[in-house]
Design an enzyme around this catalytic site. Structure first.
Site, short mmCIF file in Angstrom:
data_model
loop_
_atom_site.label_atom_id
_atom_site.label_comp_id
_atom_site.label_asym_id
_atom_site.label_seq_id
_atom_site.Cartn_x
_atom_site.Cartn_y
_atom_site.Cartn_z
N HIS A 186 0.62 -1.04 0.02
CA HIS A 186 -0.38 0.11 -0.46
C HIS A 186 0.70 1.01 -0.23
O HIS A 186 1.60 1.23 0.70
CB HIS A 186 -1.10 -0.10 1.41
CG HIS A 186 -2.46 -0.84 1.20
ND1 HIS A 186 -3.18 -1.02 2.15
CD2 HIS A 186 -2.56 -1.22 0.10
CE1 HIS A 186 -3.78 -2.04 1.66
NE2 HIS A 186 -3.71 -2.31 0.01
N ASP B 218 0.95 4.42 1.56
CA ASP B 218 1.93 4.74 2.50
C ASP B 218 3.63 3.89 3.05
O ASP B 218 3.08 4.53 4.52
CB ASP B 218 0.88 4.61 3.29
CG ASP B 218 -0.42 3.83 3.91
OD1 ASP B 218 -0.36 2.88 3.07
OD2 ASP B 218 -0.59 3.50 5.92
#
EC number: 3.1.26.11
Length: 308
Positions: free
Chosen positions: A61, A63
């Site tokens: 992901h 982030d």
């Protein structure tokens, strides 16, 4: 050993919390766990240095990985020569290689990318290893446990002298597990003068995950557990739906594992500046040392017998 929290926020960065990244300095060797966007700036801001040898990615992901291109190019601009190894979960190799070479960039130093599975050793150092363990998120993911080898037991100098061992190199041999023969032919064995092995330190980093028994198992007696604590109780349904944990759930894992210290991280933007409810709910369950990690916070991790 010390851990510096470079980013403690959730998927949406805020003015007070950057995306996920934790740098561990173990006796001068720097290991980076996850690399959210802007990680290289956080490294400069908090003075950790850029000399990382390994990057451990929990999942793909944004982030947790979007800082990789910037970090690679920053390292290159600083004339890095040393190789860098990147470790990721199953299915991540091609995507991580694309990030390393984002925009057609080719680093001048060697970057290798490796996939690791739960239960495997991602990296073996001189006297420690980083083990991958099962996590549950919305994509292929793993957590990582840095586990040091056991250390030799304490050397009983008084007992050694009683047995006639001369002061000098023989002491070191016995402490290293070698037997020593005295001038009169007597053999002194290590177990006669060396105590039981002492545990090394253990740091466990979950990345994003639901609370799992597998985390409690690998985190047993850990010195520091860094656990996803994205939400409070009133968002427990959202936590389950999105593959995260609440602070209370993280605390239950810490309690069941008997860890010494719990760090709550991956804090949702809704609590970014006011995380007190997270701490309060975790403290209801876990009566050990628990805190909400803040960007720039450094935690020293001593040996469990340091005060003996």
């Amino acid at each position: 050993m010390r851990a510096t929290f470079l980013g403690t926020g959730g998927a949406v960065p805020t003015t007070v919390r950057a995306p996920s990244a934790v740098l561990v300095n173990r006796d001068g060797e720097r290991l980076l766990f996850d690399c959210g966007e802007g990680t290289q700036r956080q490294m400069m801001r908090y003075g950790t240095g850029f000399g990382i040898s390994h990057l451990f990615v929990t999942h793909l992901h944004g982030d947790h990985i979007l800082g990789i291109p910037g970090l690679i190019q920053t390292l290159d601009f600083n004339e890095r020569d040393d190789p860098l190894a990147i470790h990721g979960p199953p299915g991540s190799k091609r995507h991580l290689e694309e990030l390393v070479r984002a925009g057609g960039y080719q680093p001048s130093f060697h970057v290798s990318v490796h996939e690791t599975r739960p239960g495997n050793v991602a990296y073996r150092g001189d006297d420690y290893e980083v083990r991958a363990f099962e996590t549950e998120h919305r994509t292929s993911s793993v957590g990582y446990a840095l586990v040091e080898d056991d250390r030799p037991g304490r050397f009983n100098r008084e007992r050694a002298e009683e047995l006639g061992v001369p002061v000098g190199p023989e002491f070191s041999k016995l402490h290293d597990g070698e037997s020593v023969e005295l001038e009169d032919g007597t053999v002194v064995e290590p177990e006669q003068v060396v105590g039981d092995p002492r545990p090394g330190r253990k740091l466990v980093y979950t990345g994003d995950t639901r609370p799992l028994d597998s985390t409690a198992e690998i985190a047993e007696s850990a010195d520091l557990l860094i656990h996803d604590a994205t939400f409070t109780d009133d968002e427990s349904g959202r936590a389950a739906k999105t593959g995260h944990a609440t602070a209370r759930e993280a605390a239950r894992v810490a309690r069941d594992a008997g860890v010494r210290k719990l760090a709550l991280t991956h804090i949702s933007a809704r609590y970014a500046a006011h995380p007190d409810p997270l701490l309060a709910q975790a403290s209801d369950v876990f009566d050990g040392d628990v805190f909400v990690a803040e960007d720039g916070q450094t935690v020293e991790i001593p040996f469990s017998d340091a005060d003996d």
